[in-house]
Design a protein around this motif. Sequence first.
Motif: not given
Length: 255
Positions: A83-93, A227-242
């Motif tokens: 439950e805690a992991l699901q909530k955290t994953s939702r927050f960081i994603s 989940q952290v790795g996926q979120s970091l990768e998304n953030a880096q891709l967004f930064e590159q696109v930006y």
Amino acid sequence: MGPFTDLDRTLILFIGMFFFLAAGLLLVFLIQKSAELAEAQAKIGKLMRSFHEIDEQAKLIVKTDLELNKAQEELDKRLNGLEALQKTSRFISTTLDENEIFGRLDQPLMTNLGFEKDLILINDESKRLHSRMELGFSKDEIRTIIHHLENDPTLLNSMQEGHAFSSATSVKQRHDEIAKIFGVEHLILTPIMSQAGMVGIVFVGARSDASAVTAGDEELISILANQVGQSLENAQLFEQVYRSSQMLESKVQER
């Protein structure tokens, strides 16, 4: 003393017969009592065996009850962790900002998972590890931990291949080496992976008198690391696109 008279002989015979009869009665009595004693001992032995069987059954019931309670505690812990992991994953994603990702990884998550120490280390641009989240470690301890990790190529190479280490599944020698580095007894050390490879490390641990780490705990932390790795990768891709869009816009304006 004169010869025995008929009366004396009769008296002696009577006394002899009396003692013979008494001895016979005593023998019969002893035989009867011996049989009664043997029967009583047999009953006592049977009763003792029944007591032992009841005692073994009681021990089995207590053992089963303890195992069921332990299984229930483990299940409750797993459900709370999920439950805690699901909530955290939702927050960081839902964020594409790297700093915000680690800002949303709050300490209560690790506490709910049953750990009193945690550390998330991320590779910087020069591939050096630096802390992005810590609980239960001083700055000096973190520097010492990073030094040990960066000078253990065997461990780092294994983690770069995606291998995790924990008290539940690792061989004792490697577990003891990692436990010494982090100063704990129970631990999980898992890589943060992206398509480019390992981008960081997640560590959680607890003291010796805490609950032992299970394979389920290792799975939860691995899910968190993914989940952290996926979120970091998304953030880096967004930064590159930006950045690319900013460069393209700048070039268009120049033209």
